[in-house]
Scaffold this active site. Structure first.
Site, short mmCIF file in Angstrom:
data_model
loop_
_atom_site.label_atom_id
_atom_site.label_comp_id
_atom_site.label_asym_id
_atom_site.label_seq_id
_atom_site.Cartn_x
_atom_site.Cartn_y
_atom_site.Cartn_z
N TRP A 1 0.84 -1.21 0.00
CA TRP A 1 0.00 0.00 0.00
C TRP A 1 0.87 1.25 0.00
CZ3 TRP A 1 -2.29 2.70 4.79
CH2 TRP A 1 -1.39 2.66 5.86
N ASP A 2 2.15 1.08 0.34
CA ASP A 2 3.09 2.20 0.35
C ASP A 2 3.04 2.96 -0.97
OD1 ASP A 2 3.81 0.07 2.14
OD2 ASP A 2 5.67 1.10 2.57
N LYS B 1 1.54 1.24 16.43
CA LYS B 1 2.79 1.16 15.66
C LYS B 1 3.00 2.39 14.79
CE LYS B 1 5.15 -1.42 12.03
NZ LYS B 1 5.03 -2.40 10.94
N GLN B 2 1.90 2.85 14.12
CA GLN B 2 2.06 3.88 13.10
C GLN B 2 0.73 4.59 12.86
OE1 GLN B 2 3.04 0.69 10.15
NE2 GLN B 2 1.59 1.76 8.85
N GLU C 1 0.05 -2.60 12.66
CA GLU C 1 0.28 -4.04 12.64
C GLU C 1 0.62 -4.64 14.01
OE1 GLU C 1 1.86 -4.37 8.03
OE2 GLU C 1 3.24 -3.69 9.60
#
Length: 697
Positions: A295-296, A493-494, A425
């Site tokens: 998806w980056d 995480k992000q 994640e």
């Protein structure tokens, strides 16, 4: 007179100790980190399923110049031209070695060496060319072919196909042999040598490309044609700030490395193999996510490129169209209908993630892909991508997947998406990830919208599931929990839930937007991936807090490794390099944060706000509905110049545009070549026929 350093040239007198941070030179087809003995070619992977990785291709240009006498060294990457140069200066000679991946002819890589005598002498001067090249690879069994027009030739196939029954790609290399020494003869004050490498998937193609390289060298047009192609890209768009040299240089580096990962704007063969987190220069076995496409590409790297370069944006969409059969196979294996794009993709679109759980549960990738297509349509109105280009198969296939993947819950009368992994994640097998459900809802709604545009009968289930898909919300705390059962304050995480506001564009009050940011910012892993802080920065800019946004963006500077502005995934230098995902997030923080740009169905909205230390932001070449605009943002005013129309505008026809200011309703037509200046306030650029009733709710 003071010397002003060119922010487009990254220079040093010593190479980084960690050779991972040497600069990549790439052109969308070939990628190489300078001096490295291996390089990569787009679409050439070795290994089946989860063992699939970019195949290492030996690089004959892995050469260093040395002299027998003491010398000073200087190294520079000129991002104007995409050329890396090593200059070695001794008492008797200045030797310059230039390396580049050709920007216009993507099958070619080049090394040029110039020797200039420093003192009048009758002596020959010799420099050494020290090579680390060996014509072998652990991924490809190479054999020597007959020399071709003086060039050495090897050919081979990767040892293992991506899936059973698939073909193993061939790789052919022809290159100018590189001698161990070069000598400046007594009668010469200077001399030049050129060495070319051609890489292709067939004998015919590699010979044709080598011929092209020889012809370009003979006509003196090898380097000029490369430089011209880079110049065209930079003339089309640049992003520069005044007030912070660090930020300006970082933005230039981000644009340069992202553009290096995309094909030439002249390349329309459809051979583009997507953009992986570390780009083409990285991604061998066990490194940099194996060179897979995540998806980056669609969420992090694509938006900053799509705003300027419709042809390059379309190449990303065409890559996804090319993986439809694999996506169909993934969905069937999961027991669902439609298309399931892989969490990690190579060439076929079948799942190549080494660990099953991501491919099975991180299903938000489907909505991320759709969002890229939606942005492209809103920026270009290019319906040919969807009709003749098969884009509608992507959109409809994703919608069918969501319908078959959703579960009706009679208790709350909502559809649920069960057993998923969110973008964060740290968690898996959760229900109703708020990001996943929101992106699913929006991609279902876009499928209905596209079907109406193309006069295709839309199944009623698309609208039905979109309307009744659960979007988790905590009424008491007035914020979005990351998923069902998420405990406020648990580590993250992000960037995940904060992405509801941007890029997803979920409508919410400023209070809820603030609550989401304040809930997740303190619990987000400070050592998490580099792109995260850009999303928080955009959120704070939406709320008018430029200083807070600036502080978050400054965190990203730790991920930028000197001297060549190469990004590491983590701030301690670990993780993937050259981390294009982080660059994409950082670039979006400026392109969509400082400007407030939002790509919407009827307009390109804006709401500018600059941090205190930035006096000017210049964004040249914004491409909207076939028009190109240059934007200059200052503290209190905005200036837009609509460029004179080019002779060819690619896939789109330009239309007449105007600026509409939100508070006053003032309408200002945009006339090519005439600057339009107005006070800094929210507004939009739209077609002349647009009315204020079109404002998004």
């Amino acid at each position: 007179m003071s010397y002003v350093e060119d922010p487009y040239i990254f220079s040093t007198d010593a190479l980084p100790n960690d050779r991972r941070f040497l600069p990549p030179v790439a052109n969308g087809l070939l990628g190489w980190r300078v001096y490295n003995r291996t390089m990569h070619m787009g679409g050439v992977y070795n290994g089946e399923g989860g063992h699939c990785h970019r195949a290492d291709v030996p690089c004959p240009l892995a050469v260093k110049i040395e002299t027998d006498e003491p010398a000073k060294h200087a190294y520079s990457l000129d991002t104007h031209t995409g050329i890396f140069t090593h200059t070695l200066s001794s008492a008797h000679v200045t030797a310059s070695q230039s390396l580049y991946s050709h920007r216009h002819y993507p099958n070619l890589m080049v090394m040029e060496i110039l020797l200039v005598r420093q003192v009048t002498s009758e002596e020959p001067i010799t420099v050494n060319l020290v090579t680390s090249f060996t014509p072998e690879s652990k991924d490809i069994v190479f054999e020597s072919g007959p020399d071709y027009k003086g060039g050495s030739h090897i050919q081979g196939k990767v040892t293992e196909a991506e899936f059973p029954g698939a073909s193993c790609p061939e790789v052919h290399l022809i290159w100018t042999p590189i001698p161990p020494t070069l000598t400046l003869l007594p009668e010469q004050s200077q001399a030049r040598w050129g060495f070319i490498l051609a890489v292709a998937n067939s004998l015919d193609a590699v010979e044709a490309n080598y011929d092209e390289g020889l012809n370009l060298m003979a006509s003196g047009n090898l380097r000029p044609s490369h430089m011209k192609a880079w110049k065209e890209l930079w003339l089309q768009s640049t992003v520069e700030v005044t007030g912070s040299e660090t930020l300006c240089k970082a933005l230039i580096g981000c644009m340069f490395y992202l553009l290096s990962a995309f094909p030439s704007i002249h390349e329309t063969s459809g051979s583009f193999g997507g953009v992986s987190p570390g780009g083409l220069s990285n991604g061998g076995d066990g490194q940099d996510y194996w060179g897979h496409i995540f998806w980056d590409q669609d969420i992090w790297m694509y938006p900053g490129i799509a705003l300027f370069y419709p042809k390059l944006a379309r190449a990303v969409l065409e890559y996804r169209v090319g993986t439809i059969d694999g996506a169909k196979d993934n969905a069937q294996k999961q027991g669902f209908k439609g298309l399931k794009f892989p969490w990690e993709s190579a060439v076929s679109g079948r799942e190549v993630c080494p660990e099953d759980i991501y491919g099975k549960q991180e299903i938000h990738i489907n909505g991320d892909v759709t969002l890229a297509f939606q942005h492209y349509l809103y920026l270009t109105e290019d319906l040919s991508m969807f009709a003749e280009g098969h884009g509608q198969e992507v959109i409809y296939g994703v919608a069918d997947y969501w319908v078959s993947r959703a579960t009706w819950n009679p208790d709350d009368q909502k559809y649920h998406l069960l057993g998923v992994m969110p973008p964060d994640e740290y968690y898996y097998n959760v229900n109703n990830s708020v990001y996943t459900n929101t992106v699913a809802k929006f991609s279902l709604q876009f499928a209905v919208e596209l079907a109406n545009l193309l006069q295709h009968p839309a199944p009623k289930e698309w609208q039905e599931v979109a309307e009744h898909l659960k979007i988790p919300f905590d009424q008491e705390s007035q914020y979005h929990p990351e998923f069902d059962g998420y405990n406020k304050g648990d580590p993250v995480k992000q960037a995940d839930t904060v992405m509801l506001g941007y890029p997803l564009g979920l409508q919410m009050s400023p209070e809820i937007r603030r609550n989401d940011l304040e809930a997740y910012e303190p619990v987000t892993d400070p050592n998490g991936p580099a792109m995260t802080w850009g999303m928080f920065a955009i959120g704070w800019l939406e709320l008018g807090e430029a200083e807070r946004a600036r502080h978050l963006l400054e965190k990203c500077f730790k991920n930028i490794q000197a001297p060549f502005q190469v990004w590491s995934e983590s701030s301690d230098g670990s993780g993937a390099v050259n981390f294009l995902t982080g660059m994409g997030g950082f670039l979006q923080a400026v392109l969509f944060g400082f400007t407030g740009f939002r790509v919407q169905k009827e307009c390109l909205a804006f709401s500018p706000l600059l941090p205190p230390d930035i006096t000017e932001l210049c964004v040249r070449g914004v491409n909207y509905l076939g028009n190109q605009m240059d934007w200059l943002l200052r503290k209190d005013e905005v200036c837009i110049i609509l460029r004179e129309p080019a002779t060819s505008s690619g896939n789109t026809k330009s239309c007449d545009l105007q600026v509409v200011l939100k508070a006053s309703g003032t309408k200002i037509p945009l006339t090519p070549g005439k600057p339009v200046t107005f006070p800094r306030e929210p507004g939009c650029v739209c077609k002349l026929a647009w009315t204020s009733s079109c404002w998004p709710v």
